[in-house]
Design a protein around this motif. Structure first.
Motif, mmCIF file in Angstrom:
data_model
loop_
_atom_site.group_PDB
_atom_site.id
_atom_site.type_symbol
_atom_site.label_atom_id
_atom_site.label_comp_id
_atom_site.label_asym_id
_atom_site.label_seq_id
_atom_site.Cartn_x
_atom_site.Cartn_y
_atom_site.Cartn_z
ATOM 1 N N LEU A 1 0.814 -1.213 0.000
ATOM 2 C CA LEU A 1 0.000 0.000 0.000
ATOM 3 C C LEU A 1 0.856 1.274 0.000
ATOM 4 N N GLY A 2 2.163 1.094 -0.086
ATOM 5 C CA GLY A 2 3.045 2.246 -0.204
ATOM 6 C C GLY A 2 3.852 2.575 1.029
ATOM 7 N N ALA A 3 3.680 1.847 2.108
ATOM 8 C CA ALA A 3 4.451 2.129 3.322
ATOM 9 C C ALA A 3 5.865 1.581 3.177
ATOM 10 N N SER A 4 6.811 2.283 3.745
ATOM 11 C CA SER A 4 8.181 1.792 3.751
ATOM 12 C C SER A 4 8.317 0.658 4.759
ATOM 13 N N ARG A 5 9.449 -0.055 4.690
ATOM 14 C CA ARG A 5 9.646 -1.169 5.625
ATOM 15 C C ARG A 5 9.656 -0.674 7.067
ATOM 16 N N PHE A 6 10.285 0.489 7.291
ATOM 17 C CA PHE A 6 10.333 1.002 8.659
ATOM 18 C C PHE A 6 8.952 1.450 9.125
ATOM 19 N N THR A 7 8.186 2.083 8.233
ATOM 20 C CA THR A 7 6.829 2.495 8.603
ATOM 21 C C THR A 7 5.951 1.283 8.908
ATOM 22 N N ALA A 8 6.090 0.233 8.104
ATOM 23 C CA ALA A 8 5.339 -0.995 8.374
ATOM 24 C C ALA A 8 5.736 -1.599 9.710
ATOM 25 N N PHE A 9 7.018 -1.541 10.004
ATOM 26 C CA PHE A 9 7.481 -2.057 11.292
ATOM 27 C C PHE A 9 6.915 -1.225 12.437
ATOM 28 N N ARG A 10 6.925 0.087 12.281
ATOM 29 C CA ARG A 10 6.496 0.977 13.363
ATOM 30 C C ARG A 10 4.989 0.973 13.549
#
Length: 283
Positions: free
Chosen positions: A190-199
Motif C-alpha cells: 500500500l506504499g508504506a516503507s519497511r520502517f513504517t510498516a514495522f512501526r
C-alpha cells in the motif's frame, strides 16, 4: 456385517471432538513421582529456609538503613537503564534475526544467546578487555571523548545490559516468528516503507512479547552480580547494587544479607506474577 455402536468408537473419532467428561488422566508412575517430588523439594527448600531464618522483627530497621536505600535506588535505576538499552538495540536485532535471511544468521543467533550460558565473571572480563581504559574500544573512547566506563555507574548499566539483552532478543524474536508477516507485506504494497510498516503494524502486534522480554531483561539486570563486580566494582553509592550489597553484608551482617535477599525474592515473585498469563497458564 457387525454394526458399530457410536459409544464404542474412540472419543477422537466422534463428531464434536472428545468427550471431556470421560477423559481420565493416567496415574503417575512411582519411579517418576519420587524424583519429581525430590526435585520440587530441592528447589523450594532454600527459599523456605530463607523465609524461616528471616529476621522479621528487625526487618524494618534492616531495610531502612541509608546503605540499603542507596543500593536499592542504584539497582532500580541501573536495571531500568539497562532495559532501555536492551530495547533500543535488542528489538531491531530480534527483527533482523526473525525477518531477514543472511549468511551466518545461525552463527549470529548463537553469539547473541552466548551471554545466557557464559559465566558472568567471564562476561565482566570480556567487557574490561573491550571497554576498559586499555581495551580494544575503550582506549579510543577515553582518548577521543574522555569516556571511561569501568568502575562507574555507566559501567553498571553496560554490564547489566550485556547479560540481560539476550532475554529480550529471544522473547521478541519468538513473538515475531509467531506473528503473521502478511500484515507487513500488505502495508508495503500500500506504499508504506519497511520502517513504517514495522512501526505502525509490527510493533503493535508484538507489543506483548516486547513487554514480556523487557520484564525478563529488567529482572535479570536487577539480579546481575558477576559481570557487575568485575567490570564496575563494588563502590557504595556508585556501583554497589543490591546483589553486591547482599554479598558484602553476608560477610559482616548475615541478618542484613537475609533482609536484602528478601527484597530481591519479592521482586522475583512479582515478575513471575506479572508473567503468569503468558507462561504460567495451564494449557
Amino acid at each position: 456385517m457387525t454394526r458399530l455402536d457410536p459409544s464404542d468408537t474412540a472419543p477422537d473419532t466422534l463428531v464434536g471432538g472428545p468427550r471431556r467428561g470421560r477423559v481420565r488422566r493416567p496415574g503417575v508412575p512411582l519411579p517418576l513421582l519420587l524424583p519429581a517430588l525430590a526435585g520440587l523439594a530441592f528447589l523450594l527448600l532454600p527459599l523456605i529456609a530463607l523465609l524461616l531464618r528471616a529476621p522479621w522483627r528487625t526487618l524494618p530497621d534492616q531495610l531502612t538503613g541509608p546503605e540499603v536505600w542507596q543500593a536499592l535506588k542504584l539497582s532500580l535505576v541501573s536495571a531500568t537503564a539497562a532495559t532501555a538499552v536492551s530495547l533500543v538495540l535488542g528489538v531491531p536485532l530480534a527483527w533482523l534475526l526473525a525477518r531477514t535471511d543472511f549468511p551466518g544468521r545461525g552463527l549470529v543467533r548463537a553469539l547473541v544467546t552466548l551471554p545466557l550460558v557464559l559465566p558472568p565473571v567471564v562476561g565482566g572480563v570480556a567487557l574490561l578487555l573491550a571497554l576498559g581504559r586499555n581495551g580494544v574500544v575503550g582506549r579510543w573512547l577515553n582518548a577521543w571523548f574522555g569516556i571511561t566506563l569501568p568502575f562507574t555507574t555507566a559501567g553498571v548499566v553496560v554490564a547489566e545490559a550485556f547479560v540481560a539483552m539476550p532475554f529480550l532478543v529471544i522473547s521478541v524474536e519468538g513473538t515475531l516468528r509467531a506473528a503473521d508477516p502478511r500484515y507487513e507485506e500488505a502495508a508495503t504494497t500500500l506504499g508504506a516503507s519497511r520502517f513504517t510498516a514495522f512501526r505502525r503494524v509490527t510493533l503493535p502486534l508484538i507489543a506483548p512479547g516486547i513487554a514480556a522480554g523487557a520484564v525478563l531483561a529488567w529482572a535479570r539486570a536487577l539480579g546481575e552480580f558477576g559481570a557487575t563486580i568485575t567490570f564496575a566494582g563494588n563502590f557504595p553509592g556508585r556501583t554497589q547494587t543490591m546483589p553486591l550489597a547482599v554479598y558484602l553484608a553476608l560477610q559482616n551482617d548475615p541478618e542484613a544479607a537475609i533482609a536484602l535477599s528478601l527484597v530481591l525474592l519479592a521482586v522475583s515473585i512479582a515478575v513471575l506474577a506479572g508473567l503468569r498469563d503468558r507462561w504460567m497458564t495451564a494449557s
